[in-house]
Structures are given as structure tokens and as C-alpha cells.
Design an enzyme around this catalytic site. Structure first.
Site, short mmCIF file in Angstrom:
data_model
loop_
_atom_site.label_atom_id
_atom_site.label_comp_id
_atom_site.label_asym_id
_atom_site.label_seq_id
_atom_site.Cartn_x
_atom_site.Cartn_y
_atom_site.Cartn_z
N ASP A 1 -0.56 -5.37 9.63
CA ASP A 1 -1.56 -4.41 9.17
C ASP A 1 -2.78 -5.22 8.76
O ASP A 1 -2.72 -5.99 7.80
CB ASP A 1 -0.99 -3.61 7.99
CG ASP A 1 -1.99 -2.59 7.45
OD1 ASP A 1 -3.15 -2.56 7.94
OD2 ASP A 1 -1.62 -1.83 6.54
N LYS B 1 -13.18 -1.18 6.04
CA LYS B 1 -13.77 -2.05 5.00
C LYS B 1 -14.73 -3.07 5.61
O LYS B 1 -15.84 -3.23 5.14
CB LYS B 1 -12.70 -2.81 4.23
CG LYS B 1 -11.37 -2.11 4.09
CD LYS B 1 -11.36 -1.14 2.96
CE LYS B 1 -10.18 -0.22 3.14
NZ LYS B 1 -9.52 0.20 1.98
N TRP C 1 0.87 -1.19 0.00
CA TRP C 1 0.00 0.00 0.00
C TRP C 1 0.90 1.24 0.00
O TRP C 1 1.83 1.33 0.81
CB TRP C 1 -0.88 -0.04 1.25
CG TRP C 1 -1.82 1.11 1.41
CD1 TRP C 1 -2.67 1.61 0.48
CD2 TRP C 1 -2.01 1.90 2.59
NE1 TRP C 1 -3.39 2.66 1.01
CE2 TRP C 1 -3.00 2.85 2.31
CE3 TRP C 1 -1.43 1.89 3.87
CZ2 TRP C 1 -3.43 3.79 3.24
CZ3 TRP C 1 -1.86 2.81 4.79
CH2 TRP C 1 -2.85 3.75 4.48
#
Ligand code: PGU
Length: 461
Positions: A271, A307, A189
Site C-alpha cells: 500500500d 497526498k 490504517w
């Protein structure tokens, strides 16, 4: 000559504060002088005339225009495009089959319950956030029967979603951990290197992760790079549904990674932005993390509810640090407070209250898992539809990675030129590395995307 700087209500020039008078005299000085000023122009002052104000050099005049963010900038460009058939596959945000953002039913229900409760206040939360939310978040990722939780050796603080959790964790490590080298996967990311560098972990390095030739994991490269990392280095790990590649290690590979990392005292920083999105199961998607907790070693965990609970803009997340003992965990928490307090004082109240309401009620929790699974399943079915559509068109290349990769994204392998072509010709927006958010697809736009990919790979080789 009439006074040039009388502003309605501002009194005579003599009554004006001297700084303002000096500024207005500077403006007069800089403007081309006109011997016959009209009453209108003569009454203009700095505040009432933007054109005049703009002729004074800004103290920020030397600032360069910053580039748009590689991911969020895609939405900026998309929003500017007037084409009614445009498709945004840039940002990783869930869309329904109708292409609309989704607020989960269970979230609406929890919000309604909170609104109807007259005993709720808007007082500040403690620096560490909502205690109940923190406990429930640790349980969600580590498992209710996790030895680390039972032994009280997890320090959890509520943070501003996944990004804020990474940032607070990064600053904590920069202040209190002996090794400032952090390894992140290649690719990862795009915000990871920036977050860590600005948190004070200045030595950010990449470990091999993705093999473009196989469109799968470069497991050998990964082991080699972590094997040659300095002892004690921090290693950023995507807990599941790796962004942008959609490629995760198998359980067997995770076990080898764990053994290697523990043998070199490499510190895992997980993460977890997609728990539940990879497989549809919250527990399954936490398996990698739980393997590392089970060995009794230490680690950091950044969790996001953006999300999996669709809480994107509410910025709900948590940072947990699993320690060797309850005593260490308590001192770690005390230091996390010193990182947070001067940064934003204390975190927001609404989002974590909603999440805690859902997590603590078994019936609402169940409803959430059903809705989460439906989102994950819709994404999986989009993979199949896109794969089938490309096959039906005879599009050159092996597209099986579309169905093999997991999570929100497919790393298509399209070049930046092909991506630009698809934006220009088909109004399809994605990040320039060829990543597409599968959640943005539906039965209506899959054929458009397949046509665009077909044209791109046949016309631009
Ligand atoms: N970590 C990973 C691996 C992510 O993909 C994202 C979000 C985050 C952390 C941060 O999530 P927050 O909880 O919202 O702070 N990545 C998405 C969203 C857009 C963005 O870049 O922030 C993406 O499209 O890659």
C-alpha cells in the site's frame, strides 16, 4: 365530508393511482380522526405534509445509527465545534503554514492546459482507465528501468485512489488466489481490515509491527508472526511512512523481511499512499517495493495520488500486479476488468489526466518533485518545532519519537483519555489512538498543542 386527499393538480381521488390512494387512506386511518376538518388540513396529502408522512412506519425503521468513521468522523466533530482556535490534526491531509488546504501549482497548471485543449472529450475511459496514466504510474513506483516493466509483466489498472486499488486487488485475490488469509500490521490504517473483509478475504489477521515500549518497530515480533503464517498468505505492507505509527523498517530489515516472505511464498500486497512524503524523494520512498520487484517475484501494489499530488478528492490511484510473465499479466488484466465492470464500470477521467500530464512532461515532473519536497520538509520541520516546544515546557516523558518517526503522522503515545481531554479543554482534534497529522501543524498552533499535551500528561497519568 369533503374529500381528504385532493392534492392541487393531482385530480380527483378516482384519478389517483391506486397505490397512492391506498397510502393516503392508510395515513387517514392512522391519524387521530377529527370530526370537523378544515379546508387546509383536509387538502394535506402524503407529499405535502412531512409530519403526516413521518407517522407511517419506515421500511428502514429498524436500522441502527452507525458510528462515525474513526478518522473521517474527527473532521465531522471538528466542523461542528464553534471555537475559533480549534485545531484539526485528525485526517491526513496537508495544510499550509497558514493552515489552508493546498492545490499544487503544477496541478493548477496541468488543469489549465487540459481546459484550454479543445480536442479533449468527456468520453468514457476503458474499464482499465487511462492507459498512459497506468504506464506512468507503474514507472513511478517501480522505476523506469524496472525489469518487470521492461518485460511487460505488470498489469496496471486505474482505480479510485488508494482505497479503490486495495478493494479491487482484494476482490481479485478473493476470486483467483488460493489463500484467503491476509496479514495486516498491528496497528494499521483502520480501513484495511474492512476493505479486505468486504472484498471477500474473510480471514484477516494481524502481525506484530509496533512496540509501544520503544515507540519503534517490533522487528522480532514481525518476523515471528510472518514466520508462523501459513505458506502463501497475503501480507499487507505499507511501502513507506507507515500509518499510523510513522515507523518504517530499515533497508537491512526490509531485506530480511523479503527473504522470509519469499521463502514462505507469502504474497506481498503493498500500500503506497505516501510516496515522496516520507523522505521528500520519490525514489527513496519506493526502495522497499523495488527490492521485492528486483527478485523477480510477484506482488500487488496499491498506489494513491491523494497526498503526494494533493489530489485527495479527485480519487486518483492505480493497482498494479507484478507477474512472472507477460502472458500471465495479460490474463490477470482481463480478470481485473471483470472485477471493475460490475462495481463502477469505468474510472473517472479528470484526475488521471492531470496526473499523466505532469508525469509525462519532464519539466512539470521536476516542478512537482520540488513542491512535494517542500511539503515533506515542512512536515519534518513541524516535528522539530513540536519536539522543541515540549522540551522547553519540561513535559514529562521522552518525546524523541516525534523526530524519529517519518511521514505524515506522529503516533504520540497519548491515551484515549488524554486525547478526549485535549479535545474538551483545548479544542484539538486527533484520532483516539493518539495519532496526530503533522501536516496540520504550523508555527501558530504548535505552542497550543504543546500546552495541551503538557496539561494532558501532567494531569491525566
Ligand atoms: N492507505 C493508507 C495507508 C492511508 O493512510 C490512506 C489514507 C489510504 C490508503 C487511502 O487513501 P486514498 O487514496 O484517499 O483512498 N489515509 C488518510 C486519509 C483519511 C482516510 O482515512 O481515508 C488518513 O488520515 O489515515
Amino acid at each position: 365530508m369533503a374529500p381528504a386527499n385532493v392534492h392541487p393538480g393531482s385530480g380527483s381521488p378516482q384519478q389517483q393511482p391506486s397505490a397512492e390512494r391506498r397510502l393516503n387512506s392508510l395515513v387517514r386511518h392512522l391519524l387521530p380522526s377529527s370530526p370537523r376538518r378544515t379546508a387546509e388540513s383536509s387538502s394535506a396529502t402524503l407529499e405535502s405534509s412531512p409530519t403526516m408522512a413521518s407517522q407511517v412506519a419506515s421500511v428502514f425503521a429498524g436500522i441502527a445509527q452507525a458510528p462515525e468513521d474513526p478518522i473521517l468522523g474527527v473532521t465531522v466533530a471538528f466542523n461542528k465545534d464553534p471555537n475559533p482556535n480549534k485545531v484539526n490534526l485528525g485526517v491526513g491531509a496537508y495544510r499550509t503554514e497558514e493552515g489552508k488546504p493546498l492545490v499544487l501549482n503544477v496541478v493548477r497548471r496541468a488543469e489549465q492546459m487540459l481546459i484550454n485543449d479543445p480536442t479533449r472529450y468527456k468520453e468514457y475511459l476503458p474499464i482499465t482507465g487511462l492507459a498512459e496514466f497506468n504506464k506512468l504510474s507503474a514507472k513511478l513506483i517501480f522505476g523506469a528501468d524496472s525489469p518487470a516493466i521492461l518485460e511487460n509483466r505488470v498489469a496496471t489498472v486505474q482505480c479510485l485512489s488508494g482505497t479503490g486499488s486495495l478493494r479491487v486487488g482484494g476482490e481479485f485475490l478473493a476470486r483467483h488466489y488460493h489463500e484467503h488469509t491476509v496479514y495486516i500490521p498491528q496497528p494499521t490504517w483502520g480501513n484495511h481490515p474492512k476493505v479486505f473483509t468486504l472484498a471477500g478475504l474473510k480471514d484477516v489477521r494481524y502481525y506484530r509491527y509496533y512496540d509501544p515500549a520503544t515507540r519503534g518497530l517490533d522487528f522480532k515480533g514481525l518476523l515471528e508472526d510472518l514466520g508462523s503464517a501459513p505458506n502463501g498468505a497475503i501480507v499487507l505492507i505499507h511501502a513507506c511512512a507507515h500509518n499510523p505509527t510513522g515507523v518504517d523498517p530499515t533497508l537491512d530489515q526490509w531485506e530480511q523481511i523479503r527473504q522470509l516472505m519469499r521463502s514462505k511464498s507469502l504474497l506481498p500486497f503493498f500500500d503506497s499512499a505516501y510516496q515522496g512524503f516520507a523522505s521528500g524523494s520519490l525514489d527513496k520512498d519506493a526502495q522497499s517495493v523495488r527490492m521485492f520487484v528486483a527478485d523477480g517475484g510477484e506482488l500487488l501494489m496499491a498506489q494513491s495520488y491523494a497526498k503526494n499530488m494533493g489530489m485527495y478528492g479527485e480519487r486518483v490511484g492505480a493497482l498494479s500486479i507484478v507477474c512472472r510473465s507477460a502472458d500471465v499479466a495479460s490474463r490477470v488484466e482481463s480478470q481485473l476488468k471483470l472485477v471493475i465492470r460490475p462495481m463502477y464500470s469505468s474510472p473517472p477521467l479528470h484526475g488521471p489526466s492531470v496526473v499523466a500530464t505532469i508525469l509525462k512532461d519532464s519539466e512539470m515532473f521536476k516542478e512537482w518533485t520540488v513542491e512535494l519536497k517542500a511539503m515533506a520538509d515542512r512536515i519534518i520541520s513541524m516535528r522539530q518545532q513540536l519536539f522543541d516546544a515540549l522540551k522547553a515546557r519540561g513535559t514529562p516523558g521522552d518525546w524523541s519519537h516525534i523526530i524519529k518517526q517519518i511521514g505524515m503522522f506522529t503516533f504520540t503515545g497519548l491515551t484515549s483519555e488524554q486525547v478526549a481531554f485535549m479535545r474538551q479543554e483545548y479544542h484539538i482534534y486527533m484520532t483516539s489512538d493518539g495519532r496526530i497529522s503533522m501536516a496540520g501543524l504550523n508555527a501558530k498552533n504548535v505552542p497550543i498543542l504543546a500546552d495541551a499535551i503538557h496539561a494532558a500528561v501532567t494531569q491525566l497519568k
